[in-house]
Design an enzyme around this catalytic site. Structure first.
Site: not given
Ligand code: ADP
Length: 398
Positions: A8, A15, A181, A211-212, A242, A285, A332-333, A385
Site C-alpha cells: 500500500n 505499508k 473502502h 476508522g480514521n 475530514r 479513545r 472505531v467500529g 483489507e
Molecule cells: P485508518 O485505517 O482509517 O487509519 P483504522 O481503521 O485503523 O483507521 O482506525 C483507527 C481509529 O480507530 C483510531 O484513530 C481510533 O479513533 C479508533 N480506535 C482504535 N482503537 C480504539 C479503541 N480501543 N477504542 C476506541 N477507538 C479506537
C-alpha cells in the site's frame, strides 16, 4: 506456505505485509512493516516478524530505495521475498475510476490506465504507480495484481452514482460518485452472509466502516446500491480529520470572503476538520476520555459525528426497504462500543435492538451484538483489507 506480498504505497510511505491468503482474518500476518518519511532527511523502516520488531533508520531517497531497504531488512531476518514461497504481489490502488470493477493482473497497459486516472486521484494514484513500478522491477518474475478501492462500487445504479450537476461537465471531468473502502465493504459483507448462513444474493445489509477515514454502504443482494464517499474520499460521514458532507457553497464562501486559496481549503477540509476540527483530537479513545471529563467541545464533535452517522443509516434503510444486517467494522467500529450503542439507539420500532452486554464484549472475532428478538441483526466484523487483497492476488496469479 504460499505467501502474498501486499503493498500500500502512499506519497511518503509504503505499508507492506506478507500474508498467507489461507490464514484467518484475525491471525497476524507472516510479516508486516512500514517504510516512512520517504524523501525526507530521516527515513525509518519498521518490520514485525515472529513477534520481534526490527527498526532501520536511514535516509530514504525515493520509493525504490525504500522498498529495496525493506526487502534487505526482511532478508536479514529470514523473511525476504526470495526466502519465502512468494506467489504474488497485491497492490492497493486507490482510484480505478469507471475503468476497473475488479482486480487485474498488472501489465504495462494496466499501469497506463491507472496513470490515466491520476486527475481523479492526484495524490494517491501517482504513489500507487511508484509502488507498482518499483515492485515490478525488484520482483519481475512474480505476478503483480492491482486491487482497486473503488472497484466494488463500480456498478452502482446511476441514481446513486451520478450528481445532479451539468451533465456534460460531469462527463468531461469524470465527476461522479466512485466510493472508496470497497475492498473492506465487500469483504465484510461477504463475511456477514457466511455468518447468517445465506448467499449474499439473498440479503440486504448496511456496512459501516468507521476508522480514521469512514464510509458506509447499502448493499442489496451482494451489490452496492449506495455509498457515502463520493468522487473523493472527503464526502459522507464525519471522519477523524475530514469534514464529510458539507454545503459546497462553503468552499466559495471561504475563497471569496475569507480569501483562502483552494489548497488552503483542501487542507482545512481534509486535515483540520471532522472530529479533530471541533475537539482537537481525532482518536476516539482520547475523545471518549474528554467526554467523560465533561469537555463540551468533545461532546459537540461526538454528537455531530453520531448525528451524521444516523442520517446515513436511516437513508440506507429506506433505500434498501428491508435490512437483514447492519455491521460495524474498522478501528472505531470494532472497538468503540459507545459509538455502536449511540448509532443505533432507540430504533426498536425499526426492528433494531442492541444487546448492551453483547455490545460490551471485547474480542477480535466477528460477533453478534443485537438481541435475539432484534429483526435486524447487528454485527461487529473485523475487517482485513490486506487479507482480501492477498486472496484476490493469489486467485488471479494461479
Ligand atoms: P485508518 O485505517 O482509517 O487509519 P483504522 O481503521 O485503523 O483507521 O482506525 C483507527 C481509529 O480507530 C483510531 O484513530 C481510533 O479513533 C479508533 N480506535 C482504535 N482503537 C480504539 C479503541 N480501543 N477504542 C476506541 N477507538 C479506537
Amino acid at each position: 506456505m504460499a505467501l502474498v506480498l501486499v503493498l500500500n504505497s502512499g506519497s511518503s510511505s509504503i505499508k507492506f505485509q506478507l500474508v498467507d491468503p489461507d490464514q484467518h482474518a484475525t491471525d497476524d500476518p507472516f510479516a508486516s512493516g512500514l517504510v516512512e518519511q520517504i524523501g525526507e532527511p530521516h527515513g525509518r523502516i519498521t518490520l514485525k516478524h515472529n513477534g520481534d520488531k526490527h527498526v532501520l533508520e536511514a535516509p530514504i531517497k525515493d520509493h525504490s530505495a525504500g522498498l529495496d531497504l525493506a526487502f534487505n531488512l526482511m532478508s536479514d531476518v529470514g523473511c525476504g521475498p526470495t526466502d519465502v514461497d512468494l506467489v504474488a504481489v497485491g497492490h492497493r490502488v486507490v482510484h480505478g475510476g469507471i475503468l476497473f470493477s475488479k482486480p487485474e493482473i498488472i501489465t504495462d497497459e494496466i499501469v497506463d490506465m491507472i496513470r490515466d486516472l491520476i486527475p481523479l486521484a492526484p495524490l494517491h494514484n501517482p504513489a500507487n504507480i511508484d509502488g507498482i513500478d518499483v515492485a515490478r522491477s525488484l520482483l519481475p518474475n512474480i505476478p503483480h495484481v492491482a486491487v482497486f478501492d473503488t472497484g466494488f462500487f463500480n456498478g452502482m445504479p446511476p441514481a446513486a452514482a451520478l450528481y445532479a450537476i451539468d451533465a456534460q461537465t460531469a462527463i468531461n471531468h469524470g465527476v461522479r460518485r466512485y466510493g472508496f473502502h470497497g475492498t473492506s465493504h465487500e469483504y465484510v459483507s461477504q463475511k456477514v452472509a457466511t455468518l447468517l448462513g445465506k448467499p449474499a444474493e439473498d440479503i440486504n445489509q448496511i456496512t459501516l466502516h468507521l476508522g480514521n477515514g469512514s464510509s458506509c454502504a447499502a448493499i442489496q443482494g451482494g451489490q452496492p446500491i449506495d455509498t457515502s464517499m463520493g468522487m473523493t474520499p472527503l464526502a459522507g460521514l464525519v471522519m477523524g480529520t475530514r469534514s464529510g458532507d458539507i454545503d459546497p457553497g462553503i468552499v466559495f464562501h471561504l475563497h471569496r470572503t475569507a480569501g483562502m486559496s483552494i489548497d488552503e481549503i483542501d487542507t482545512l477540509l481534509n486535515k483540520k476538520s471532522g472530529v479533530k476540527g471541533i475537539a482537537g483530537v481525532n482518536d476516539f479513545r482520547e475523545l471518549r476520555s474528554m467526554t467523560d471529563e465533561g469537555n463540551q467541545d468533545a461532546w459537540l464533535a461526538y454528537n455531530i459525528y453520531i448525528h451524521q452517522l444516523r442520517r446515513y443509516i436511516g437513508s440506507y434503510m429506506i433505500a434498501l426497504g428491508r435490512v437483514d444486517a447492519i455491521t460495524f467494522t474498522a478501528g472505531v467500529g470494532e472497538n468503540a462500543d459507545f459509538v455502536r450503542a449511540d448509532a443505533l439507539d432507540n430504533l426498536q420500532m425499526y426492528g433494531i435492538i442492541i444487546d448492551p452486554e453483547r455490545n460490551k464484549i471485547r474480542s477480535d472475532q466477528p460477533r453478534l451484538i443485537s438481541t435475539d428478538d432484534s429483526t435486524v441483526q447487528v454485527w461487529v466484523v473485523p475487517t482485513n483489507e490486506e487479507l482480501a487483497i492477498a486472496r484476490y492476488a493469489k486467485q488471479l496469479a494461479s
